[in-house]
Design an enzyme around this catalytic site. Structure first.
Site, PDB file in Angstrom:
ATOM      1  N   GLN A 283      22.411  45.345  -5.326  1.00 60.59           N
ATOM      2  CA  GLN A 283      21.379  44.298  -5.287  1.00 60.59           C
ATOM      3  C   GLN A 283      21.967  43.034  -4.673  1.00 60.59           C
ATOM      4  O   GLN A 283      22.803  42.374  -5.290  1.00 60.59           O
ATOM      5  CB  GLN A 283      20.934  44.027  -6.731  1.00 60.59           C
ATOM      6  CG  GLN A 283      19.907  42.951  -6.876  1.00 60.59           C
ATOM      7  CD  GLN A 283      19.755  42.526  -8.334  1.00 60.59           C
ATOM      8  OE1 GLN A 283      20.643  42.774  -9.156  1.00 60.59           O
ATOM      9  NE2 GLN A 283      18.646  41.904  -8.655  1.00 60.59           N
ATOM     10  N   GLY A 284      21.509  42.708  -3.471  1.00 55.06           N
ATOM     11  CA  GLY A 284      22.009  41.506  -2.784  1.00 55.06           C
ATOM     12  C   GLY A 284      21.047  40.344  -2.984  1.00 55.06           C
ATOM     13  O   GLY A 284      20.279  40.002  -2.083  1.00 55.06           O
ATOM     14  N   TYR A 285      21.068  39.779  -4.175  1.00 49.22           N
ATOM     15  CA  TYR A 285      20.224  38.621  -4.473  1.00 49.22           C
ATOM     16  C   TYR A 285      21.089  37.340  -4.518  1.00 49.22           C
ATOM     17  O   TYR A 285      20.912  36.431  -3.734  1.00 49.22           O
ATOM     18  CB  TYR A 285      19.538  38.782  -5.841  1.00 49.22           C
ATOM     19  CG  TYR A 285      18.327  39.681  -5.914  1.00 49.22           C
ATOM     20  CD1 TYR A 285      18.074  40.665  -4.970  1.00 49.22           C
ATOM     21  CD2 TYR A 285      17.407  39.557  -6.959  1.00 49.22           C
ATOM     22  CE1 TYR A 285      16.960  41.492  -5.062  1.00 49.22           C
ATOM     23  CE2 TYR A 285      16.289  40.374  -7.062  1.00 49.22           C
ATOM     24  CZ  TYR A 285      16.064  41.347  -6.120  1.00 49.22           C
ATOM     25  OH  TYR A 285      14.964  42.160  -6.225  1.00 49.22           O
ATOM     26  N   SER A 286      22.043  37.290  -5.468  1.00 44.04           N
ATOM     27  CA  SER A 286      22.785  36.041  -5.724  1.00 44.04           C
ATOM     28  C   SER A 286      23.664  35.640  -4.544  1.00 44.04           C
ATOM     29  O   SER A 286      24.205  36.495  -3.835  1.00 44.04           O
ATOM     30  CB  SER A 286      23.699  36.196  -6.942  1.00 44.04           C
ATOM     31  OG  SER A 286      22.965  36.594  -8.057  1.00 44.04           O
TER      32      SER A 286
ATOM     33  N   GLU B 280      11.447  47.241 -15.407  1.00 41.44           N
ATOM     34  CA  GLU B 280      12.681  47.375 -16.183  1.00 41.44           C
ATOM     35  C   GLU B 280      12.392  47.450 -17.675  1.00 41.44           C
ATOM     36  O   GLU B 280      11.831  46.545 -18.246  1.00 41.44           O
ATOM     37  CB  GLU B 280      13.611  46.202 -15.907  1.00 41.44           C
ATOM     38  CG  GLU B 280      14.348  46.362 -14.612  1.00 41.44           C
ATOM     39  CD  GLU B 280      15.456  45.338 -14.493  1.00 41.44           C
ATOM     40  OE1 GLU B 280      16.553  45.635 -14.970  1.00 41.44           O
ATOM     41  OE2 GLU B 280      15.202  44.269 -13.946  1.00 41.44           O
TER      42      GLU B 280
ATOM     43  N   GLU C  20      21.257  30.024 -21.004  1.00 43.99           N
ATOM     44  CA  GLU C  20      20.587  28.712 -20.880  1.00 43.99           C
ATOM     45  C   GLU C  20      19.198  28.892 -20.262  1.00 43.99           C
ATOM     46  O   GLU C  20      18.228  28.260 -20.701  1.00 43.99           O
ATOM     47  CB  GLU C  20      21.420  27.738 -20.016  1.00 43.99           C
ATOM     48  CG  GLU C  20      22.676  27.212 -20.682  1.00 43.99           C
ATOM     49  CD  GLU C  20      23.812  28.228 -20.711  1.00 43.99           C
ATOM     50  OE1 GLU C  20      23.772  29.212 -19.932  1.00 43.99           O
ATOM     51  OE2 GLU C  20      24.744  28.057 -21.520  1.00 43.99           O
TER      52      GLU C  20
END
Ligand SMILES: Cc1cc2nc3c(=O)[nH]c(=O)nc-3n(C[C@H](O)[C@H](O)[C@H](O)COP(=O)(O)OP(=O)(O)OC[C@H]3O[C@@H](n4cnc5c(N)ncnc54)[C@H](O)[C@@H]3O)c2cc1C
Length: 393
Positions: free
Chosen positions: A129-132, A247, A377
């Site tokens: 998964q290439g998100y961040s 999910e 958070e």
């Protein structure tokens, strides 16, 4: 409240349990299901194929795409039995099965579905998964990796980070910026990237426990054919969000945590007669174990709440955040209690250590639980704003 299974649910539970007991590779004594996965790789590939043949490798997917169309309650029972029987889960395939596949089912073209879904269902293709990115984690929509249209391709330049399994993956689901002038959620395009494409460079990152799990991924003029866009150009954010609705994987985790606490009780009791027993030297450990057991029950109730909302067709919001927050922090507390019980031995890793050093490794790895999938958070912000109606900070 009555939590007992209906006759149909009980029948389904026995079917799942019988299948697991008959077909799943058994962990060795003291080994968790996931450790069995690592130690018996070949046996597990066979197990995943058997799960795939029943559609149970993708329990939530519709039957027409090779899944099992399980209802939320059935998924709950399935996940619970998998955890109870310590059956290895195809976690290294979770991004394909749990994220990329469901997104393709909803937003993909027929050609994309035919090309990519079978490899996931056979338990063969690993996805990442290439998100961040270094500047886009919690605030994902500010991602900067660029995709520029050039003829029938898009050309990608930029960087991703914390990309789990990129070093083993065949494909990546990739979020890029295609319109830098649009409001940030509206200029994002979602691609499938073949990880063997020229210009893709994967560099390892080592976690706290010195394991190679995630990576940095660099893109230098990488070309992706336009057929690999999922959904529409500049509307990738909506596809990225859809993914999350499928999910359900956290549902069985309360059962797994309960087993961990039971194992700790067993360990503490078995070693109580020894002069180095921490249960003798620190009577407060009894209270710590009692607290963990109560908390595991709270986690179970939170997961029932989420599952029962899903079963009624509602989309859990701050309720899912409460579950994520509580379970991941509880996992850390359980690991800490384990280290207290093992005493000095708790720091040792390797085959000669008590429990083969499993708790030292779990303790280190558990620190990441409250970061991945949205930090504590961020979950607290969601609960404060949407659950308690407090203003944004
Ligand atoms: C084990 C692991 C595996 C991962 N795998 C993947 C993967 O496969 N693919 C992928 O794309 N990403 C992956 N990630 C990345 C993960 O999604 C991000 O780390 C996470 O979203 C947090 O982003 P960040 O690291 O950029 O931290 P930041 O967003 O920079 O946050 C830094 C700190 O500031 C706090 N913070 C940020 N915003 C706020 C706010 N509004 N209010 C209060 N506090 C705030 C955070 O809680 C945190 O404590 C993985 C991470 C881990 C730990």
């Amino acid at each position: 409240m009555d939590f007992t299974d209906s006759p149909e649910e009980a029948a389904f539970r026995s079917e799942v349990r019988d299948f697991i007991l008959r077909e799943a590779p058994r962990p060795k004594p003291g080994e968790s299901g996931q450790e069995a996965l690592v130690s018996g790789w070949a046996a597990n590939q066979e197990w995943f194929k058997k799960l795939g043949a029943k559609g149970w490798i993708a329990p939530a997917w519709p039957k027409e795409y090779g899944g099992a169309s399980m209802t939320t309650v059935q998924q709950f029972i399935f996940n619970e039995e998998m955890a109870l029987q310590k059956a290895p889960r195809p976690l290294h395939m979770i991004i394909g099965l749990g994220m990329a596949g469901p997104t393709l089912i909803v937003h993909g073209t027929d050609e994309q579905k035919q090309k990519f879904l079978p490899g996931m269902l056979k338990g063969e293709d690993i996805w990442c998964q290439g998100y961040s990115e270094p500047g886009a984690g919690s605030d994902l929509a500010s991602l900067q990796t660029r995709a520029v249209r050039d003829g029938d391709d898009y050309v990608i330049n930029g960087q991703k980070i914390w990309t789990t399994l990129a070093h083993m993956a065949k494909y990546m689901i990739l979020l890029t910026r295609t319109d830098p002038d649009a409001p940030k959620h509206r200029g994002i395009t979602y691609f499938i990237l073949d990880m063997k494409s020229p210009g893709v460079e994967v560099r390892p990152l080592y976690n706290l426990g010195n394991s190679h799990e995630f990576n940095e991924v660099f893109f230098d003029n990488v070309r992706i054919p336009k057929e690999n866009v999922i959904g529409e150009e500049n509307r990738g954010w909506y596809a990225a969000v859809t993914t999350l609705d499928f999910e359900r994987s956290s549902i069985g985790s309360a059962t797994g945590m309960k087993q961990h606490v039971e194992e700790l009780v067993e360990y503490a009791t078995a070693h109580e007669a020894e002069p180095t027993s921490t249960l003798r030297t620190n009577p407060m450990l009894r209270y710590e174990l009692a607290d963990r057991m109560v908390e595991v029950e709270v986690a179970r109730m939170l997961s029932y709440r989420v599952a029962s909302m899903q079963a009624r067709g509602l989309i859990p919001n701050y309720e899912a955040s409460s579950l994520k927050l509580f379970s991941t922090e509880l996992n850390q507390r359980i690991a800490r209690t384990a280290i207290h019980i093992l005493g000095q031995y708790g720091q040792l890793r390797g085959d000669d250590a008590p429990t083969k050093g499993r708790w030292a490794a779990t303790y280190l790895r558990s620190q990441a639980y409250t970061i991945e999938g949205g930090t504590s958070e961020i979950q607290r912000n969601i609960i404060a704003q949407r659950g308690l109606g407090l203003p944004r900070d």
